[in-house]
Scaffold this motif. Structure first.
Motif, PDB file in Angstrom:
ATOM      1  N   LYS A  53       1.069  -1.389   0.381  1.00 53.37           N
ATOM      2  CA  LYS A  53       0.143   0.251  -0.322  1.00 53.37           C
ATOM      3  C   LYS A  53       0.722   1.263   0.118  1.00 53.37           C
ATOM      4  O   LYS A  53       2.002   0.799   1.016  1.00 53.37           O
ATOM      5  CB  LYS A  53      -0.868   0.051   1.334  1.00 53.37           C
ATOM      6  N   ALA A  57      -3.088   3.450  -1.820  1.00 49.87           N
ATOM      7  CA  ALA A  57      -3.288   2.546  -3.437  1.00 49.87           C
ATOM      8  C   ALA A  57      -2.853   1.863  -2.777  1.00 49.87           C
ATOM      9  O   ALA A  57      -2.266   1.437  -2.930  1.00 49.87           O
ATOM     10  CB  ALA A  57      -2.843   2.981  -4.158  1.00 49.87           C
ATOM     11  N   HIS A  58      -3.177   0.972  -3.144  1.00 48.90           N
ATOM     12  CA  HIS A  58      -2.956  -1.158  -2.522  1.00 48.90           C
ATOM     13  C   HIS A  58      -2.574  -2.364  -3.816  1.00 48.90           C
ATOM     14  O   HIS A  58      -3.153  -2.268  -4.346  1.00 48.90           O
ATOM     15  CB  HIS A  58      -4.290  -2.481  -1.475  1.00 48.90           C
ATOM     16  N   THR A  73      -3.527  -6.039  -9.237  1.00 49.13           N
ATOM     17  CA  THR A  73      -4.771  -4.877  -9.109  1.00 49.13           C
ATOM     18  C   THR A  73      -4.517  -4.254  -8.374  1.00 49.13           C
ATOM     19  O   THR A  73      -3.794  -3.824  -7.836  1.00 49.13           O
ATOM     20  CB  THR A  73      -5.871  -5.493  -8.356  1.00 49.13           C
ATOM     21  N   GLU A  75      -5.990  -0.660  -5.215  1.00 46.60           N
ATOM     22  CA  GLU A  75      -7.144  -0.638  -5.202  1.00 46.60           C
ATOM     23  C   GLU A  75      -7.124   0.671  -4.101  1.00 46.60           C
ATOM     24  O   GLU A  75      -6.685   1.114  -2.926  1.00 46.60           O
ATOM     25  CB  GLU A  75      -7.947  -1.577  -3.829  1.00 46.60           C
ATOM     26  N   ASN A  76      -8.658   1.637  -3.655  1.00 47.17           N
ATOM     27  CA  ASN A  76      -8.236   2.423  -3.017  1.00 47.17           C
ATOM     28  C   ASN A  76      -8.388   1.964  -1.541  1.00 47.17           C
ATOM     29  O   ASN A  76      -9.943   1.199  -1.008  1.00 47.17           O
ATOM     30  CB  ASN A  76      -9.200   3.342  -4.028  1.00 47.17           C
ATOM     31  N   THR A  77      -7.991   2.213  -0.884  1.00 43.50           N
ATOM     32  CA  THR A  77      -7.890   1.959   0.609  1.00 43.50           C
ATOM     33  C   THR A  77      -8.201   3.028   1.491  1.00 43.50           C
ATOM     34  O   THR A  77      -8.527   2.577   2.563  1.00 43.50           O
ATOM     35  CB  THR A  77      -6.851   0.769   0.969  1.00 43.50           C
ATOM     36  N   LEU A 106      -9.646   6.169  -8.409  1.00 42.61           N
ATOM     37  CA  LEU A 106     -10.440   5.715  -7.895  1.00 42.61           C
ATOM     38  C   LEU A 106     -11.605   5.609  -6.625  1.00 42.61           C
ATOM     39  O   LEU A 106     -10.580   7.182  -5.938  1.00 42.61           O
ATOM     40  CB  LEU A 106      -9.566   4.382  -7.214  1.00 42.61           C
ATOM     41  N   GLY A 109     -12.329   2.358  -2.004  1.00 44.97           N
ATOM     42  CA  GLY A 109     -12.948   1.049  -2.268  1.00 44.97           C
ATOM     43  C   GLY A 109     -13.126   0.296  -3.698  1.00 44.97           C
ATOM     44  O   GLY A 109     -12.836  -0.773  -3.855  1.00 44.97           O
ATOM     45  N   ASP A 110     -12.443   1.703  -5.160  1.00 44.66           N
ATOM     46  CA  ASP A 110     -12.488   1.227  -6.361  1.00 44.66           C
ATOM     47  C   ASP A 110     -11.096   0.108  -6.284  1.00 44.66           C
ATOM     48  O   ASP A 110     -10.073   0.641  -5.964  1.00 44.66           O
ATOM     49  CB  ASP A 110     -13.163   2.277  -7.256  1.00 44.66           C
ATOM     50  N   LYS A 111     -11.905  -0.891  -7.612  1.00 47.27           N
ATOM     51  CA  LYS A 111      -9.837  -1.899  -7.482  1.00 47.27           C
ATOM     52  C   LYS A 111     -10.403  -1.770  -9.165  1.00 47.27           C
ATOM     53  O   LYS A 111     -11.861  -2.280  -9.984  1.00 47.27           O
ATOM     54  CB  LYS A 111     -10.549  -3.059  -6.948  1.00 47.27           C
ATOM     55  N   THR A 113      -7.996  -4.148 -12.394  1.00 53.81           N
ATOM     56  CA  THR A 113      -7.195  -4.481 -12.884  1.00 53.81           C
ATOM     57  C   THR A 113      -5.860  -3.913 -13.498  1.00 53.81           C
ATOM     58  O   THR A 113      -6.053  -3.144 -14.400  1.00 53.81           O
ATOM     59  CB  THR A 113      -7.796  -6.078 -13.873  1.00 53.81           C
TER      60      THR A 113
END
Length: 164
Positions: A53, A57-58, A73, A75-77, A106, A109-111, A113
């Motif tokens: 992270k 961003a993860h 991927t 993902e917005n954490t 993002l 919670g959006d992820k 690819t």
């Protein structure tokens, strides 16, 4: 005194066994702190996975032999929208940069690819990756072009496009 020596000996044996076990365990998932704002200090083998992270961003990404690409991927954490999220992969020892991917905003919670085509790996056996968030601080902008494969040797940071 004998009891202390026996206890100490047992402790040393346990520590040595643990150290040997750690050396033999395959390391498939890597999570590390970058040494600077841009780059990760760890260079991974092609069969390892980057999982980290950064700035909310993860990123989880690995090399796929079948498709000859780095896939994963990001993902917005956080609880806020992350703007212009993009990913880069750097190959070693050639110094080839793949990406960045096309910047995307993002929502929390959006992820999305990520796919970055590797091209010819030649002698490259190590790699690292990192997500970036926000506008690029480099002159000339991002240079990300949809459908363009990764960068070339000697190219500057962000001078070649990627795709996702």
């Amino acid at each position: 005194m004998k009891r202390n020596v026996g206890t100490l000996t047992l402790l040393v044996v346990i520590l040595m066994a643990a150290a040997i076990g750690c050396e033999r365990a395959p390391q498939q998932i890597i999570s590390t702190m970058p040494t600077s704002d841009e780059e990760s200090a760890v260079q991974l083998a092609l069969d390892e996975t980057y999982d980290y992270k950064r700035n909310g961003a993860h990123l989880v990404i690995s090399y796929d032999v079948v498709t000859n690409s780095f896939t994963g991927t990001v993902e917005n954490t956080t609880s806020a929208t992350l703007t212009q999220v993009r990913v880069e992969v750097h190959l070693f020892p050639s110094g080839v940069e793949l990406g960045p991917t096309t910047p995307e905003d993002l929502a929390p919670g959006d992820k999305i690819t990520i796919t970055l085509m590797a091209g010819i790996l030649a002698a490259d056996t190590r790699w690292t990756a990192h997500p970036e968030v926000g506008p690029s601080s480099r002159s000339g902008g991002e240079g990300a072009t949809e459908g363009t494969e990764g960068g070339g040797e000697g190219s500057g940071e962000h001078s070649q496009g990627g795709h996702n």
